[in-house]
Design a protein around this motif. Sequence first.
Motif, PDB file in Angstrom:
ATOM      1  N   ARG A  61     -14.607  -1.265   5.601  1.00 47.54           N
ATOM      2  CA  ARG A  61     -14.745  -0.407   6.786  1.00 47.54           C
ATOM      3  C   ARG A  61     -13.384  -0.136   7.415  1.00 47.54           C
ATOM      4  NH1 ARG A  61     -14.930   3.096   9.624  1.00 47.54           N
ATOM      5  NH2 ARG A  61     -16.296   3.518  11.376  1.00 47.54           N
ATOM      6  N   ALA A  62     -12.472  -1.110   7.338  1.00 49.64           N
ATOM      7  CA  ALA A  62     -11.112  -0.892   7.842  1.00 49.64           C
ATOM      8  C   ALA A  62     -10.415   0.183   7.015  1.00 49.64           C
ATOM      9  CB  ALA A  62     -10.317  -2.192   7.807  1.00 49.64           C
ATOM     10  N   ALA A  63     -10.614   0.157   5.696  1.00 54.17           N
ATOM     11  CA  ALA A  63     -10.025   1.192   4.833  1.00 54.17           C
ATOM     12  C   ALA A  63     -10.610   2.558   5.175  1.00 54.17           C
ATOM     13  CB  ALA A  63     -10.260   0.848   3.363  1.00 54.17           C
ATOM     14  N   GLN A  64     -11.913   2.599   5.441  1.00 52.94           N
ATOM     15  CA  GLN A  64     -12.545   3.863   5.838  1.00 52.94           C
ATOM     16  C   GLN A  64     -11.930   4.374   7.147  1.00 52.94           C
ATOM     17  OE1 GLN A  64     -16.826   3.716   6.087  1.00 52.94           O
ATOM     18  NE2 GLN A  64     -16.943   5.624   7.219  1.00 52.94           N
ATOM     19  N   GLU A  65     -11.702   3.468   8.074  1.00 51.94           N
ATOM     20  CA  GLU A  65     -11.080   3.833   9.350  1.00 51.94           C
ATOM     21  C   GLU A  65      -9.680   4.419   9.114  1.00 51.94           C
ATOM     22  OE1 GLU A  65     -10.554   4.071  13.553  1.00 51.94           O
ATOM     23  OE2 GLU A  65     -12.374   3.725  12.402  1.00 51.94           O
ATOM     24  N   LEU A  66      -8.916   3.813   8.227  1.00 51.75           N
ATOM     25  CA  LEU A  66      -7.566   4.303   7.921  1.00 51.75           C
ATOM     26  C   LEU A  66      -7.622   5.670   7.245  1.00 51.75           C
ATOM     27  CD1 LEU A  66      -6.045   0.937   6.727  1.00 51.75           C
ATOM     28  CD2 LEU A  66      -5.372   2.203   8.779  1.00 51.75           C
ATOM     29  N   ARG A  67      -8.628   5.898   6.402  1.00 52.31           N
ATOM     30  CA  ARG A  67      -8.795   7.224   5.787  1.00 52.31           C
ATOM     31  C   ARG A  67      -9.102   8.260   6.854  1.00 52.31           C
ATOM     32  NH1 ARG A  67     -11.196   4.246   1.715  1.00 52.31           N
ATOM     33  NH2 ARG A  67     -13.286   4.501   2.589  1.00 52.31           N
ATOM     34  N   ARG A  69      -8.201   8.190   9.893  1.00 51.94           N
ATOM     35  CA  ARG A  69      -6.971   8.418  10.673  1.00 51.94           C
ATOM     36  C   ARG A  69      -5.936   9.194   9.867  1.00 51.94           C
ATOM     37  NH1 ARG A  69      -5.636   2.499  13.375  1.00 51.94           N
ATOM     38  NH2 ARG A  69      -7.726   2.044  14.150  1.00 51.94           N
ATOM     39  N   GLY A  70      -6.182   9.406   8.583  1.00 53.00           N
ATOM     40  CA  GLY A  70      -5.246  10.136   7.733  1.00 53.00           C
ATOM     41  C   GLY A  70      -4.061   9.303   7.283  1.00 53.00           C
ATOM     42  N   LEU A  71      -4.188   7.979   7.321  1.00 52.17           N
ATOM     43  CA  LEU A  71      -3.073   7.111   6.942  1.00 52.17           C
ATOM     44  C   LEU A  71      -3.090   6.720   5.477  1.00 52.17           C
ATOM     45  CD1 LEU A  71      -2.954   4.749  10.051  1.00 52.17           C
ATOM     46  CD2 LEU A  71      -1.479   6.693   9.532  1.00 52.17           C
ATOM     47  N   ILE A  72      -4.274   6.702   4.866  1.00 47.74           N
ATOM     48  CA  ILE A  72      -4.370   6.359   3.449  1.00 47.74           C
ATOM     49  C   ILE A  72      -5.285   7.355   2.750  1.00 47.74           C
ATOM     50  CG2 ILE A  72      -4.001   3.889   3.841  1.00 47.74           C
ATOM     51  CD1 ILE A  72      -7.016   3.476   3.243  1.00 47.74           C
ATOM     52  N   VAL A  73      -5.162   7.382   1.432  1.00 48.82           N
ATOM     53  CA  VAL A  73      -6.059   8.161   0.585  1.00 48.82           C
ATOM     54  C   VAL A  73      -6.508   7.221  -0.521  1.00 48.82           C
ATOM     55  CG1 VAL A  73      -4.181   9.090  -0.841  1.00 48.82           C
ATOM     56  CG2 VAL A  73      -6.347  10.294  -0.723  1.00 48.82           C
ATOM     57  N   LYS A  78      -8.280   3.580  -8.945  1.00 45.70           N
ATOM     58  CA  LYS A  78      -6.867   3.218  -8.796  1.00 45.70           C
ATOM     59  C   LYS A  78      -6.598   2.421  -7.529  1.00 45.70           C
ATOM     60  CE  LYS A  78      -4.276   6.391 -11.530  1.00 45.70           C
ATOM     61  NZ  LYS A  78      -3.005   7.068 -11.589  1.00 45.70           N
ATOM     62  N   GLY A  79      -7.299   2.730  -6.456  1.00 47.44           N
ATOM     63  CA  GLY A  79      -7.078   2.024  -5.203  1.00 47.44           C
ATOM     64  C   GLY A  79      -6.744   2.967  -4.067  1.00 47.44           C
ATOM     65  N   SER A  80      -6.304   2.376  -2.954  1.00 41.36           N
ATOM     66  CA  SER A  80      -5.948   3.148  -1.764  1.00 41.36           C
ATOM     67  C   SER A  80      -4.437   3.165  -1.599  1.00 41.36           C
ATOM     68  CB  SER A  80      -6.611   2.542  -0.528  1.00 41.36           C
ATOM     69  OG  SER A  80      -8.016   2.630  -0.641  1.00 41.36           O
ATOM     70  N   PHE A  81      -3.916   4.318  -1.269  1.00 45.08           N
ATOM     71  CA  PHE A  81      -2.473   4.516  -1.184  1.00 45.08           C
ATOM     72  C   PHE A  81      -2.086   5.061   0.187  1.00 45.08           C
ATOM     73  CE2 PHE A  81      -3.730   4.663  -5.530  1.00 45.08           C
ATOM     74  CZ  PHE A  81      -2.721   4.033  -6.228  1.00 45.08           C
ATOM     75  N   VAL A  82      -0.895   4.674   0.642  1.00 51.05           N
ATOM     76  CA  VAL A  82      -0.367   5.150   1.913  1.00 51.05           C
ATOM     77  C   VAL A  82       0.002   6.626   1.772  1.00 51.05           C
ATOM     78  CG1 VAL A  82       1.485   4.867   3.622  1.00 51.05           C
ATOM     79  CG2 VAL A  82       0.512   2.857   2.475  1.00 51.05           C
ATOM     80  N   VAL A  83      -0.414   7.414   2.750  1.00 52.00           N
ATOM     81  CA  VAL A  83      -0.095   8.840   2.783  1.00 52.00           C
ATOM     82  C   VAL A  83       1.280   9.005   3.408  1.00 52.00           C
ATOM     83  CG1 VAL A  83      -0.763  11.063   3.815  1.00 52.00           C
ATOM     84  CG2 VAL A  83      -2.510   9.507   2.944  1.00 52.00           C
ATOM     85  N   GLU A  84       2.063   9.918   2.862  1.00 55.38           N
ATOM     86  CA  GLU A  84       3.365  10.216   3.453  1.00 55.38           C
ATOM     87  C   GLU A  84       3.142  10.834   4.826  1.00 55.38           C
ATOM     88  OE1 GLU A  84       7.751  11.105   2.614  1.00 55.38           O
ATOM     89  OE2 GLU A  84       6.342  10.977   0.979  1.00 55.38           O
ATOM     90  N   GLN A  85       3.725  10.221   5.841  1.00 59.09           N
ATOM     91  CA  GLN A  85       3.529  10.691   7.212  1.00 59.09           C
ATOM     92  C   GLN A  85       4.504  11.824   7.515  1.00 59.09           C
ATOM     93  OE1 GLN A  85       0.945   9.483   9.131  1.00 59.09           O
ATOM     94  NE2 GLN A  85       0.499   8.551   7.161  1.00 59.09           N
TER      95      GLN A  85
END
Length: 98
Positions: A61-67, A69-73, A78-85
Amino acid sequence: MSDAEASKTPLDPMSARPLYVQLADVIAGKIASGELAPDRPIPSENHLADEYGVARLTARRAAQELRERGLIVTVRGKGSFVVEQPTGDASEETEPNG
């Protein structure tokens, strides 16, 4: 030793804020500080659950929250990756012209 544990698990189960929001804030802070670099994976849900002493579903659910917020994809398989801000000029790009 308790200081190290306190710094490793900054989540407060007695707080009114849900644990997944607290965990998302911790990860967002690591992204903002550069500890988690753009285009690099964040730790897996299982790793986050073990590291912070929460259930795997809380980490999910934390990963969903970060998605949201547009912080991860998340890339399936493969997993979750940090989005270039975007840089500080991003607010100018989003404002309507005129």
